[in-house]
Write an enzyme that holds these catalytic residues in place. Structure first.
Site, PDB file in Angstrom:
ATOM      1  N   HIS A  82     -26.323 -25.821 -22.044  1.00  0.00           N
ATOM      2  CA  HIS A  82     -25.224 -25.664 -22.986  1.00  0.00           C
ATOM      3  C   HIS A  82     -24.005 -25.062 -22.296  1.00  0.00           C
ATOM      4  O   HIS A  82     -22.859 -25.452 -22.568  1.00  0.00           O
ATOM      5  CB  HIS A  82     -25.678 -24.783 -24.150  1.00  0.00           C
ATOM      6  CG  HIS A  82     -24.729 -24.742 -25.288  1.00  0.00           C
ATOM      7  ND1 HIS A  82     -24.798 -23.794 -26.283  1.00  0.00           N
ATOM      8  CD2 HIS A  82     -23.663 -25.516 -25.624  1.00  0.00           C
ATOM      9  CE1 HIS A  82     -23.839 -23.992 -27.161  1.00  0.00           C
ATOM     10  NE2 HIS A  82     -23.132 -25.029 -26.782  1.00  0.00           N
ATOM     11  N   GLU A  85     -22.123 -27.796 -20.523  1.00  0.00           N
ATOM     12  CA  GLU A  85     -21.349 -28.640 -21.433  1.00  0.00           C
ATOM     13  C   GLU A  85     -19.952 -28.062 -21.644  1.00  0.00           C
ATOM     14  O   GLU A  85     -18.964 -28.790 -21.702  1.00  0.00           O
ATOM     15  CB  GLU A  85     -22.076 -28.772 -22.767  1.00  0.00           C
ATOM     16  CG  GLU A  85     -21.318 -29.620 -23.769  1.00  0.00           C
ATOM     17  CD  GLU A  85     -21.738 -29.362 -25.215  1.00  0.00           C
ATOM     18  OE1 GLU A  85     -20.862 -29.432 -26.101  1.00  0.00           O
ATOM     19  OE2 GLU A  85     -22.925 -29.084 -25.452  1.00  0.00           O
ATOM     20  N   HIS A  86     -19.860 -26.740 -21.742  1.00  0.00           N
ATOM     21  CA  HIS A  86     -18.571 -26.076 -21.919  1.00  0.00           C
ATOM     22  C   HIS A  86     -17.792 -26.005 -20.616  1.00  0.00           C
ATOM     23  O   HIS A  86     -16.589 -26.283 -20.571  1.00  0.00           O
ATOM     24  CB  HIS A  86     -18.790 -24.657 -22.457  1.00  0.00           C
ATOM     25  CG  HIS A  86     -19.133 -24.598 -23.909  1.00  0.00           C
ATOM     26  ND1 HIS A  86     -18.297 -24.044 -24.858  1.00  0.00           N
ATOM     27  CD2 HIS A  86     -20.215 -25.034 -24.596  1.00  0.00           C
ATOM     28  CE1 HIS A  86     -18.850 -24.125 -26.047  1.00  0.00           C
ATOM     29  NE2 HIS A  86     -20.028 -24.717 -25.917  1.00  0.00           N
ATOM     30  N   GLU A 162     -19.987 -19.812 -31.173  1.00  0.00           N
ATOM     31  CA  GLU A 162     -20.551 -21.069 -31.677  1.00  0.00           C
ATOM     32  C   GLU A 162     -21.928 -20.824 -32.291  1.00  0.00           C
ATOM     33  O   GLU A 162     -22.248 -21.339 -33.370  1.00  0.00           O
ATOM     34  CB  GLU A 162     -20.647 -22.087 -30.548  1.00  0.00           C
ATOM     35  CG  GLU A 162     -21.190 -23.437 -30.966  1.00  0.00           C
ATOM     36  CD  GLU A 162     -21.328 -24.406 -29.811  1.00  0.00           C
ATOM     37  OE1 GLU A 162     -21.824 -25.519 -30.043  1.00  0.00           O
ATOM     38  OE2 GLU A 162     -20.942 -24.053 -28.670  1.00  0.00           O
TER      39      GLU A 162
END
Length: 457
Positions: A82, A85-86, A162
């Site tokens: 994750h 992804e950022h 998030e």
């Protein structure tokens, strides 16, 4: 340049294009006009390029992906998928984060990324003329991410926000907890985005090591669907990968995951999460079939009849006839070696027990008595129309290529999918319902004052 080619298709294309064909991951195929526009080329470095040309389409959907997801994280790396992804949007040696944003905005396109349990994808949708720009930016991000310490620390805060946002969505919380309860001590049971603890504990070096290990030519899959020919996509890909030396060398693509079902531990029977929200979010879940199980088409029809639309049994019995829920549905989630089936309803806390009993009763009706010919025909119409509408989208077609390449290893046209659904009988539907019902199960509930539900686990 190594390519896969099959005699059935070569006669359908100009001779000069034959060296870059083709894509069939099945043992035997009858190619339709739709499938004849699908091409697959493997570059010497192991990079795979798959395209579906849609004649007359003014735009393309493009993705650069890696078959690595949250399930592939190991000790010390939890949350790395994750994080990447950022971080890939935070710049490269030649582009700032603003440069990346401006590139897509300047051509009226859109870009985003998705982390899943078995893959990560960076994608965009642009006009045909902007495909070169999109590949330039996406491949620069994929091959040359900067991953600076300052950006890492900044994105940690963003990711935590998030996760906090997701925690405020009780339905999302219920689904995440169902996966964990149904697949205990299994990597597929972990949340995709990580947890507050794993995001706080993982360090920049661990994320960097995860990136260097997995973001390599052998793992790169490029998929494009839209109004651009395969040869032009290849030219653009080779131009961009040549800049970073990803065309040299000889390697084979990373093998796909095994499709052999895993042995699962018994599910956690009941999990309740007290939250001060207006509704109770209840899911009855079962360990189910994996993504390529031969019964997947029968499960698809059963799911449509049970909770796939406004005419489904769940919707009609729980919402229309009794007014006990606004949202109720069922779904099948299949992975390479495991899967689960869920039945969901959101209802007032005081009705949670009644709705839970109804969900079980409605599913038991399929298990014990099967479904009717009318329901089977209605489900087939639903699926046929749904597939036709779905594949009007270039993004859906692009994702179909991606799923075939890194997931199932099988490409099917819409007509071939429907042909497989058409072989499902009434007995098949009841049999797969019985198969699912016999598996280990969990009842997950998120909301206030739900202790009484434990009696129904």
């Amino acid at each position: 340049m190594a390519s896969y080619r099959f005699p059935q298709l070569l006669k359908m294309v100009p001779k000069e294009q034959a060296s870059s064909l083709l894509f069939s991951l099945r043992d035997s195929v009858e190619f339709t006009a739709e499938a004849a526009r699908v091409n697959r080329t493997v570059l010497p470095s192991g990079v795979r390029v798959l395209t579906e040309e849609i004649p007359g389409a003014p735009s393309v959907a493009v993705a650069v992906s890696v078959a690595v997801g949250s399930r592939d994280e190991t000790g010390g790396h939890f949350g790395s998928t994750h994080f990447l992804e950022h971080l890939l949007f935070k710049g490269t040696p030649t582009r700032s984060p603003l440069d990346i944003s401006i590139a897509f905005d300047s051509v009226g396109g859109s870009s985003n990324a998705a982390t899943a349990k078995e893959y990560t994808s960076y994608y965009a949708r642009v006009s045909n003329a902007a495909l070169g720009l999109s590949l330039d930016v996406l491949l620069d991000m994929f091959t040359s991410a900067r991953l600076d310490e300052a950006d890492f620390n900044l994105e940690r805060t963003v990711i935590l926000e998030e996760l906090a946002m997701n925690e405020d969505d009780p339905e999302d919380v219920a689904h995440e907890n169902l996966a964990e309860a149904l697949l205990p001590n299994h990597e597929l049971g972990r949340p995709i985005g990580g947890t507050e603890q794993t995001i706080n504990e993982v360090g920049r070096q661990a994320v960097y090591n995860h990136y260097k290990k997995h973001y390599i030519p052998e793992n790169l899959v490029i998929t494009v669907a839209g109004g651009v020919p395969h040869a032009e996509v290849l030219r653009l890909v080779e131009k961009e990968l040549g800049k970073v030396g990803w065309l040299s060398g000889i390697s084979h693509p990373t093998q796909r995951r095994s499709q052999v079902p895993d042995t699962l531990s018994a599910a956690e029977p009941f999990r309740i999460l007290e939250k001060d929200v207006a509704q109770a979010n209840v899911i009855l879940g079962f360990q189910s079939i994996h993504g390529m199980d031969p019964d997947r088409y029968a499960v698809g029809i059963m799911n449509t009849i049970l909770g796939g639309g406004m005419s489904s049994r769940l919707y009609q019995q729980i919402r229309e006839k009794r007014g006990l829920a606004y949202s109720t549905y069922s779904y099948q989630q299949g992975y390479s070696d495991a899967g689960y089936f869920g039945i969901y309803a959101g209802t007032a806390p005081e009705n949670a027990e009644k709705v839970t009993l109804l969900m079980r009763e409605i599913f038991d009706g399929v298990v014990q008595d099967g479904v009717t010919k009318g329901e089977l025909d209605l489900a087939m119409g639903n699926l046929t129309g749904g597939l036709a509408l779905r594949y009007e989208s270039s993004m859906a077609r692009m994702n179909r290529l991606l799923s075939a390449e890194i997931g199932s290893g099988e490409y099917l046209s819409t007509s071939e999918i429907m042909e497989r659904f058409s072989t499902v009988s009434l007995d098949d539907v009841q049999r797969v319902a019985q198969r699912i019902a016999s598996g280990s199960r969990s009842l997950v509930a998120v909301g206030p004052d739900l202790v009484s539900l434990s009696a129904h686990s």
